[in-house]
Design an enzyme around this catalytic site. Sequence first.
Site, PDB file in Angstrom:
ATOM      1  N   GLU A 100     -31.918  70.791  40.037  1.00 47.58           N
ATOM      2  CA  GLU A 100     -33.057  70.371  39.220  1.00 47.58           C
ATOM      3  C   GLU A 100     -33.801  69.205  39.879  1.00 47.58           C
ATOM      4  O   GLU A 100     -35.027  69.114  39.775  1.00 47.58           O
ATOM      5  CB  GLU A 100     -32.560  69.997  37.817  1.00 47.58           C
ATOM      6  CG  GLU A 100     -32.104  71.222  37.044  1.00 47.58           C
ATOM      7  CD  GLU A 100     -31.143  70.917  35.907  1.00 47.58           C
ATOM      8  OE1 GLU A 100     -30.676  71.884  35.295  1.00 47.58           O
ATOM      9  OE2 GLU A 100     -30.852  69.734  35.643  1.00 47.58           O
ATOM     10  N   GLY A 176     -27.488  77.257  33.737  1.00 50.28           N
ATOM     11  CA  GLY A 176     -28.132  77.260  32.432  1.00 50.28           C
ATOM     12  C   GLY A 176     -28.690  78.599  32.006  1.00 50.28           C
ATOM     13  O   GLY A 176     -29.418  78.687  31.018  1.00 50.28           O
ATOM     14  N   SER A 216     -23.030  77.958  34.646  1.00 49.41           N
ATOM     15  CA  SER A 216     -22.602  78.649  33.427  1.00 49.41           C
ATOM     16  C   SER A 216     -21.083  78.791  33.336  1.00 49.41           C
ATOM     17  O   SER A 216     -20.573  79.838  32.944  1.00 49.41           O
ATOM     18  CB  SER A 216     -23.290  80.018  33.310  1.00 49.41           C
ATOM     19  OG  SER A 216     -24.693  79.866  33.226  1.00 49.41           O
ATOM     20  N   GLY A 237     -22.353  72.040  32.837  1.00 44.01           N
ATOM     21  CA  GLY A 237     -23.533  71.568  32.123  1.00 44.01           C
ATOM     22  C   GLY A 237     -23.399  71.759  30.622  1.00 44.01           C
ATOM     23  O   GLY A 237     -22.714  71.012  29.932  1.00 44.01           O
ATOM     24  N   GLY A 238     -24.049  72.784  30.088  1.00 42.75           N
ATOM     25  CA  GLY A 238     -24.115  72.984  28.637  1.00 42.75           C
ATOM     26  C   GLY A 238     -22.778  73.019  27.938  1.00 42.75           C
ATOM     27  O   GLY A 238     -22.623  72.469  26.843  1.00 42.75           O
TER      28      GLY A 238
END
Length: 255
Positions: A100, A176, A216, A237-238
Site C-alpha cells: 500500500e 484484503g 488474507s 491484516g483484517g
Amino acid sequence: MTRKPIFAANWKMNKGASETEDFAKAILPKVQHHTFPCDIVIAPPFTSIPKAAELLGNVSSVALAAQNCSQFDSGAYTGEVSPMMLKEFFVHYVILGHSERRAIYGESDEFINAKVLKALEVNLRPIFCIGETLEEREAGKLEEVLRRQVTVGLKDVSEEGLGDVVIAYEPVWAIGTGVTATAEQAQEAHAFVRSLIAEQFGGEAAAKIRIQYGGSVKPGNARELMACPDIDGALIGGAALEPASFLEIIENGTA
C-alpha cells in the site's frame, strides 16, 4: 535449521487509542504469563502506539511495531515520524515497503532501501515487504519483480544487519481481497525469495532469515500455510483486528 515463526498484526489505519486499549486488555490474559513458540508483533497506527506501549510494553511475549518510519532522524519533514521517536515507545519492529505504501504513496525500491538502512542503524528490526501484483504474476514477471525488490531493497545491508530483517512476502492480489495464495503458490514464492537471499548474502544467511506470508491469512488457512517449509509466520491484516481471530491464527499456525 529451525527458525522461530513470527506473527505480526498490521492494523493499518484502524483502532484509535480506546480501541487499542480494548484489544490489549482482551489479549493480556492470554499473553501475559504464557510462553509461545513464536514471536508476536502488533503494529498499531502511530497515534495508538503510546497506549499499546503502556499496556503491552512490559509483556515479554509481545513486541510492538510501527507501520512505517522516515529515513531521517529529525528535521523539516512535515508529517513524518523518525525511528528515534518510535524507540521512545518500546517499538522494536517497523513495517517497510508494504504494497500500500508502494502503490498508493509511490514509494520506490530505492526509497524503501533508505528506510531499511536507517532502521537497522538505530536497531529497529525491519519487516521488509515484497510482492507482485496480479498483472505481474499473470505476465510471468513474478521472479523478475521479487528479484528487483529484494536486490534493491536490501542493497548495502550487511550480513549481520540481515539477521534483524524479517521479509514479508505478500502477493498484492491477495491482500484484503479474501483471496489467498495456495500453500503451493506461497511456498514456491518463499523458496525463490530464500534463493535470492542466498545469492546476495550466502547460504547461511538464507537459512536463518525469516520469511512471513501475508495476504488474507485467516484462522482457517493458517495451519496449511505455516506447514510449508519456507514460511516462517504471517503478516496479518483484517483478521488481526479481532483479538480472538489473531490468537487463533497464532494457535493454528504453531500447532
